[in-house]
Motif scaffolding. Structure first.
Motif, PDB file in Angstrom:
ATOM      1  N   GLY A  79     -15.003 -19.276   8.002  1.00  0.00           N
ATOM      2  CA  GLY A  79     -15.546 -18.405   9.036  1.00  0.00           C
ATOM      3  C   GLY A  79     -14.883 -18.638  10.384  1.00  0.00           C
ATOM      4  N   LEU A  80     -14.584 -19.896  10.703  1.00  0.00           N
ATOM      5  CA  LEU A  80     -13.884 -20.213  11.957  1.00  0.00           C
ATOM      6  C   LEU A  80     -12.494 -19.598  11.971  1.00  0.00           C
ATOM      7  N   VAL A  81     -11.825 -19.636  10.830  1.00  0.00           N
ATOM      8  CA  VAL A  81     -10.489 -19.042  10.730  1.00  0.00           C
ATOM      9  C   VAL A  81     -10.573 -17.533  10.951  1.00  0.00           C
ATOM     10  N   LEU A  82     -11.553 -16.891  10.335  1.00  0.00           N
ATOM     11  CA  LEU A  82     -11.713 -15.446  10.512  1.00  0.00           C
ATOM     12  C   LEU A  82     -12.011 -15.093  11.967  1.00  0.00           C
ATOM     13  N   ASP A  83     -12.857 -15.888  12.614  1.00  0.00           N
ATOM     14  CA  ASP A  83     -13.167 -15.651  14.027  1.00  0.00           C
ATOM     15  C   ASP A  83     -11.906 -15.788  14.880  1.00  0.00           C
ATOM     16  N   ALA A  84     -11.114 -16.815  14.585  1.00  0.00           N
ATOM     17  CA  ALA A  84      -9.874 -17.038  15.334  1.00  0.00           C
ATOM     18  C   ALA A  84      -8.891 -15.898  15.106  1.00  0.00           C
ATOM     19  N   ALA A  85      -8.804 -15.433  13.863  1.00  0.00           N
ATOM     20  CA  ALA A  85      -7.900 -14.319  13.546  1.00  0.00           C
ATOM     21  C   ALA A  85      -8.336 -13.052  14.249  1.00  0.00           C
ATOM     22  N   ARG A  86      -9.644 -12.818  14.306  1.00  0.00           N
ATOM     23  CA  ARG A  86     -10.165 -11.616  14.960  1.00  0.00           C
ATOM     24  C   ARG A  86      -9.759 -11.594  16.433  1.00  0.00           C
ATOM     25  N   VAL A  87      -9.874 -12.739  17.074  1.00  0.00           N
ATOM     26  CA  VAL A  87      -9.497 -12.831  18.488  1.00  0.00           C
ATOM     27  C   VAL A  87      -7.989 -12.659  18.654  1.00  0.00           C
ATOM     28  N   ALA A  88      -7.223 -13.322  17.811  1.00  0.00           N
ATOM     29  CA  ALA A  88      -5.762 -13.270  17.927  1.00  0.00           C
ATOM     30  C   ALA A  88      -5.224 -11.869  17.662  1.00  0.00           C
ATOM     31  N   PHE A  89      -5.719 -11.222  16.626  1.00  0.00           N
ATOM     32  CA  PHE A  89      -5.245  -9.869  16.311  1.00  0.00           C
ATOM     33  C   PHE A  89      -5.566  -8.893  17.430  1.00  0.00           C
ATOM     34  N   SER A  90      -6.776  -8.980  17.982  1.00  0.00           N
ATOM     35  CA  SER A  90      -7.161  -8.041  19.031  1.00  0.00           C
ATOM     36  C   SER A  90      -6.406  -8.327  20.325  1.00  0.00           C
TER      37      SER A  90
ATOM     38  N   TYR B 279      -3.338 -22.472   5.481  1.00  0.00           N
ATOM     39  CA  TYR B 279      -2.898 -21.938   4.190  1.00  0.00           C
ATOM     40  C   TYR B 279      -3.797 -22.405   3.039  1.00  0.00           C
ATOM     41  N   ALA B 280      -4.630 -23.375   3.279  1.00  0.00           N
ATOM     42  CA  ALA B 280      -5.579 -23.788   2.243  1.00  0.00           C
ATOM     43  C   ALA B 280      -6.657 -22.726   2.028  1.00  0.00           C
ATOM     44  N   TYR B 281      -6.824 -21.862   3.045  1.00  0.00           N
ATOM     45  CA  TYR B 281      -7.847 -20.814   2.953  1.00  0.00           C
ATOM     46  C   TYR B 281      -7.240 -19.439   2.697  1.00  0.00           C
ATOM     47  N   PHE B 282      -6.063 -19.167   3.265  1.00  0.00           N
ATOM     48  CA  PHE B 282      -5.419 -17.866   3.112  1.00  0.00           C
ATOM     49  C   PHE B 282      -3.922 -18.065   2.899  1.00  0.00           C
ATOM     50  N   SER B 283      -3.401 -17.419   1.882  1.00  0.00           N
ATOM     51  CA  SER B 283      -1.994 -17.623   1.524  1.00  0.00           C
ATOM     52  C   SER B 283      -1.036 -16.835   2.400  1.00  0.00           C
TER      53      SER B 283
END
Length: 226
Positions: free
Chosen positions: A17-28, A52-56
């Motif tokens: 979930g932390l990775v997804l939150d970080a990605a959301r901020v970075a992408f936007s 990469y342990a969570y997303f390839s």
């Protein structure tokens, strides 16, 4: 042993979930092309290897992000309830829940608008835009169910939902660029007006009620020749 496994799974979900939150901020903030896995890892406070342990890949992360966002959006629409004693307001309640979700989640809104727009000259971006359109459109299904209950036909439904999506996205774009200044021009007010007009097209009694109220507001004419 089972308790330990549950704790490990809960920790893994929290980190994901932390990775997804970080990605959301970075992408936007940076856009799709300029956002790298390294940038996302930095934003999340992880190493690239840990990411990469969570997303390839960035594509897999983006897919997970969209799935997570549309899941939350659809839940918000499905759980929306009209005011007590006003079941005819369900269409408005669900529609406003859809719009409010994005207004209250600016990173989700920015990401959705960016991915829908794309760059306009890359097939990958165009494919992503179509996919996002399809997923966001799917979140309007509960509103479509309400329209069917009001009397819309399946043939009418497709066009109505596409028009509703265009209206909502257009208002969000105007909100994002600060083009709506006056309170009566807020996205919520304008979308509510659109939803009311939509409901009235399929609910004759609501339309009659609106017309009756308007007729009462008109002052009676005076016969000058009596």
């Amino acid at each position: 042993m089972e308790a330990k496994i549950r704790r490990q799974l809960a920790m893994a979900d929290a980190r994901r979930g932390l990775v997804l939150d970080a990605a959301r901020v970075a992408f936007s903030r940076l856009g799709l092309e300029r956002t790298s896995m390294r940038e996302i890892a930095k934003q999340a406070g992880y190493t690239v290897g840990a990411l990469y342990a969570y997303f390839s890949s960035k594509q897999e992360l983006l897919s997970a992000l969209l799935e997570e966002m549309t899941g939350r959006l659809q839940a918000a629409v499905l759980t929306a309830r009209p005011p007590k004693g006003q079941p005819d307001q369900l269409l408005l309640a669900r529609g406003q829940a859809w719009l409010t979700f994005f207004i209250s989640q600016p990173h989700d809104m920015e990401l959705m608008l960016y991915l829908l727009a794309g760059t306009g000259n890359q097939r990958a971006q165009a494919d992503i835009g179509r996919r996002v359109h399809s997923q966001i459109r799917q979140t309007l299904v509960p509103i479509g169910d309400t329209l069917l209950a009001l009397g819309a036909t399946p043939g009418q439904l497709d066009g109505e939902l596409e028009a509703l999506l265009a209206q909502g996205v257009g208002l969000l774009m105007a909100q994002d660029t600060n083009k709506l200044q006056a309170p009566e021009q807020s996205p919520e007010a304008l979308f509510s007006r659109y939803l009311q007009d939509l409901r009235n097209r399929y609910q004759p009694e609501a339309q009659a009620s609106v017309k009756g109220a308007a007729d009462k507001a008109v002052a009676p004419q005076v016969d000058l020749f009596r």
